[in-house]
Write an enzyme that holds these catalytic residues in place. Sequence first.
Site, mmCIF file in Angstrom:
data_model
loop_
_atom_site.group_PDB
_atom_site.id
_atom_site.type_symbol
_atom_site.label_atom_id
_atom_site.label_comp_id
_atom_site.label_asym_id
_atom_site.label_seq_id
_atom_site.Cartn_x
_atom_site.Cartn_y
_atom_site.Cartn_z
ATOM 1 N N HIS A 113 -4.593 5.878 -1.456
ATOM 2 C CA HIS A 113 -5.275 5.745 -0.168
ATOM 3 C C HIS A 113 -4.342 6.002 1.018
ATOM 4 O O HIS A 113 -4.803 6.155 2.134
ATOM 5 C CB HIS A 113 -5.874 4.342 -0.061
ATOM 6 N N TYR A 171 0.809 -1.221 0.000
ATOM 7 C CA TYR A 171 0.000 0.000 0.000
ATOM 8 C C TYR A 171 0.842 1.271 0.000
ATOM 9 O O TYR A 171 0.312 2.370 -0.126
ATOM 10 C CB TYR A 171 -0.937 0.019 1.207
ATOM 11 N N ASN A 210 -10.835 1.333 6.932
ATOM 12 C CA ASN A 210 -12.246 1.364 7.311
ATOM 13 C C ASN A 210 -12.510 1.211 8.801
ATOM 14 O O ASN A 210 -13.646 1.352 9.243
ATOM 15 C CB ASN A 210 -13.024 0.301 6.527
ATOM 16 N N TYR A 240 -6.250 -0.740 9.299
ATOM 17 C CA TYR A 240 -6.736 -0.596 7.938
ATOM 18 C C TYR A 240 -7.761 0.523 7.925
ATOM 19 O O TYR A 240 -8.367 0.865 8.938
ATOM 20 C CB TYR A 240 -7.272 -1.899 7.332
ATOM 21 N N ASN A 270 -14.991 5.842 3.910
ATOM 22 C CA ASN A 270 -15.285 4.894 4.992
ATOM 23 C C ASN A 270 -14.405 5.073 6.224
ATOM 24 O O ASN A 270 -14.846 4.823 7.344
ATOM 25 C CB ASN A 270 -15.203 3.458 4.477
#
Length: 189
Positions: A19, A14, A66, A64, A112
């Site tokens: 993100h 990631y 969310n 993470y 989210n």
Amino acid sequence: MYLVVGLGNIGKEYKKTRHNIGFDVVDIIAEKYNIEINRQKFKGSYGEGRIGNEKIILLKPSTYMNLSGESVIEAANFYKIDKENIIVIYDDMSIDIGKLRVRGKGSAGGHNGIKNIIQHLNSDIFPRVRVGIGQPDENVVNYVLGKFSKDQREIIEKVLAMSAKACISIVEDGVTEAMNKYNGVKIEV
């Protein structure tokens, strides 16, 4: 005292994705103020330091995206930080690449991670720095977990630096001043 939270996902896969912009901005602030983000607690990595006379906690949740609210509420409760002093930095598809937007409160806007933070804080009144990543031409999940093109990366590096300055401005000058200074600025190649 301020809690400055960068949203992202842990893991090498990631790193430098759209993100993970929040993590990138927190890293810039940490480097500027010589803050080591090397302690594990609050379901994340964090470090303590100062911006001028203000104590700050830099936090990168490891829950993470969310579930970021779980990390934020634990740190906020531990340090007894007012919601108005929790600054959250995150990617926003509704803002063009090259722009950012500072806000003092508001809805999750479909994000989210922010939705989860609002649920855990039981409030949407906390400052945030929304970093534009633009609208996808593809699947949203693939887009936010994808990396910027070379041309976009050039712009994003400048926007990340400006986003760090916007966070610092919130701490030093307040949300309204930061909004006046940074909202509407567009960086281009």
